[in-house]
Design an enzyme around this catalytic site. Sequence first.
Site, PDB file in Angstrom:
ATOM      1  N   THR A 221      38.988  54.410  48.161  1.00  0.00           N
ATOM      2  CA  THR A 221      38.300  55.191  49.194  1.00  0.00           C
ATOM      3  C   THR A 221      39.050  56.477  49.505  1.00  0.00           C
ATOM      4  O   THR A 221      38.471  57.578  49.497  1.00  0.00           O
ATOM      5  CB  THR A 221      38.130  54.349  50.470  1.00  0.00           C
ATOM      6  OG1 THR A 221      37.140  53.343  50.228  1.00  0.00           O
ATOM      7  CG2 THR A 221      37.675  55.205  51.647  1.00  0.00           C
TER       8      THR A 221
ATOM      9  N   GLN B  17      35.686  50.997  39.306  1.00  0.00           N
ATOM     10  CA  GLN B  17      35.151  49.806  38.642  1.00  0.00           C
ATOM     11  C   GLN B  17      35.405  49.821  37.135  1.00  0.00           C
ATOM     12  O   GLN B  17      35.425  48.765  36.496  1.00  0.00           O
ATOM     13  CB  GLN B  17      33.650  49.670  38.914  1.00  0.00           C
ATOM     14  CG  GLN B  17      33.299  49.302  40.341  1.00  0.00           C
ATOM     15  CD  GLN B  17      33.772  47.910  40.737  1.00  0.00           C
ATOM     16  OE1 GLN B  17      34.071  47.064  39.906  1.00  0.00           O
ATOM     17  NE2 GLN B  17      33.851  47.676  42.041  1.00  0.00           N
TER      18      GLN B  17
ATOM     19  N   SER C 280      41.873  52.211  41.495  1.00  0.00           N
ATOM     20  CA  SER C 280      42.341  51.358  42.587  1.00  0.00           C
ATOM     21  C   SER C 280      43.002  50.117  42.033  1.00  0.00           C
ATOM     22  O   SER C 280      42.612  49.590  40.985  1.00  0.00           O
ATOM     23  CB  SER C 280      41.158  50.967  43.487  1.00  0.00           C
ATOM     24  OG  SER C 280      41.588  50.187  44.571  1.00  0.00           O
ATOM     25  N   SER C 281      43.993  49.614  42.766  1.00  0.00           N
ATOM     26  CA  SER C 281      44.810  48.493  42.312  1.00  0.00           C
ATOM     27  C   SER C 281      44.127  47.141  42.444  1.00  0.00           C
ATOM     28  O   SER C 281      44.197  46.316  41.546  1.00  0.00           O
ATOM     29  CB  SER C 281      46.129  48.495  43.102  1.00  0.00           C
ATOM     30  OG  SER C 281      46.833  47.288  42.956  1.00  0.00           O
ATOM     31  N   HIS C 282      43.467  46.893  43.573  1.00  0.00           N
ATOM     32  CA  HIS C 282      43.007  45.533  43.835  1.00  0.00           C
ATOM     33  C   HIS C 282      41.777  45.137  43.038  1.00  0.00           C
ATOM     34  O   HIS C 282      41.327  43.997  43.115  1.00  0.00           O
ATOM     35  CB  HIS C 282      42.760  45.330  45.342  1.00  0.00           C
ATOM     36  CG  HIS C 282      41.540  45.991  45.872  1.00  0.00           C
ATOM     37  ND1 HIS C 282      40.395  45.295  46.183  1.00  0.00           N
ATOM     38  CD2 HIS C 282      41.269  47.282  46.153  1.00  0.00           C
ATOM     39  CE1 HIS C 282      39.484  46.128  46.647  1.00  0.00           C
ATOM     40  NE2 HIS C 282      39.979  47.345  46.642  1.00  0.00           N
TER      41      HIS C 282
ATOM     42  N   THR D  12      54.647  57.406  54.348  1.00  0.00           N
ATOM     43  CA  THR D  12      55.684  56.931  53.432  1.00  0.00           C
ATOM     44  C   THR D  12      55.043  56.195  52.253  1.00  0.00           C
ATOM     45  O   THR D  12      54.182  55.334  52.430  1.00  0.00           O
ATOM     46  CB  THR D  12      56.649  55.983  54.163  1.00  0.00           C
ATOM     47  OG1 THR D  12      57.236  56.674  55.265  1.00  0.00           O
ATOM     48  CG2 THR D  12      57.743  55.486  53.233  1.00  0.00           C
TER      49      THR D  12
ATOM     50  N   CYS E 221      31.945  47.375  50.591  1.00  0.00           N
ATOM     51  CA  CYS E 221      32.056  48.468  51.552  1.00  0.00           C
ATOM     52  C   CYS E 221      30.723  48.791  52.215  1.00  0.00           C
ATOM     53  O   CYS E 221      30.646  49.632  53.099  1.00  0.00           O
ATOM     54  CB  CYS E 221      32.604  49.718  50.866  1.00  0.00           C
ATOM     55  SG  CYS E 221      34.277  49.515  50.240  1.00  0.00           S
TER      56      CYS E 221
END
Length: 374
Positions: A70, A177, A197-199, A235, A320
């Site tokens: 996002t 995706q 994206s990682s997840h 950070t 989402c």
Amino acid sequence: MIYFDYAATTPMSEQALSVYIKASQEFFGNSSSLHDEGSQARFLLEQCRETLARLIGGKKEGIYFTSGGTESNLLSIISLARAARKRGNHVIASMAEHSSVHSALAFLEKEGFHITKLPLSSQGVIEPEELAAAIRPDTILVSLQYANQEIGTINPIDKIGRLLKEKGILFHSDCVQAFGKLDLRPLLLWVDSLSVSSHKIFGPKGIGAVYICPSLHWSPLFPGLTHENGFRGGTVNVPAVAAFTAAAEEVCRTSSLQKEWELRRLLKEKLTSSSFRWIEADETRQLPSIIGMTIQGMEGQLVLLKLNEQGCAISTGSACDTRSENGTKAILAMGHSIEKARQFFRISLSSRTTIQEIERLGNLLLGITASVLR
């Protein structure tokens, strides 16, 4: 619970979890700090940046780590559009983009940009000819996803990219995706930026990345920030970056869609009743791991609840957009009615899905259909 919602999120792999724990213990320093602990964290961060760049075929200078897909879409689209505003203020996207892309477009619209949202074809994609017809002299940016999050259709990014390169129009692609399933390296011939994206690939939540061609100028959304070369604030979560990179290396090394195709075809063989409608493209334009479907006369939410009672997790679209009252964007973008959109549900697979799980799902869907529609 048998899990069929991998397009929403994935569990962390053992490798990614191991790296996350080790990095949290041994590289806990702030990567912006000048002492040795900070330097060690910064060294690991830059190694990860170089590795991720290699996996997508880019240069490390173009990688900016974010909090996920996002934020990646928001920052890249807005930053690129603002930087190109002297050349025009028209932006094109599809009606079926992820909600984060629509949010970025709404933000730009408030700043005076003109937005065009294109419908999808009957194949669930944007055809180059349709896009070409929407281009204006003041068009500066196009944002199109590589693979749709709801029905798994694949846009012809290469053909569209050639068109946009010829016209000097910036091109962003949401690859959240697609990453780990499709090779992103050829895309960098045509796109100027992309998001991952990682997840979605068995890494931790809360971490993602943007790639922006290093030769491009972009205008920061929040001026004065210093992290990630001023692209964003906060950070840097170095342990999450390390785990994300480990997951990306693993999934890119082992990725093969053969099993997902076999499972998809097996489910299709079981669900031969005319009550089941598959929302899909030709196989050359389709991710096998995302199955969009409707059952005639039955709302998707009811299917979800019935399956949940039987220990199976599916979804009614993008996680989402679960509060949307109009159903999935992809179905509506293809010209279907709101009624059909509300019948939509999504099954998403992974390499961890088994034949036995597909058999179980198919039997449950047949049972639900028989009991509700009799």
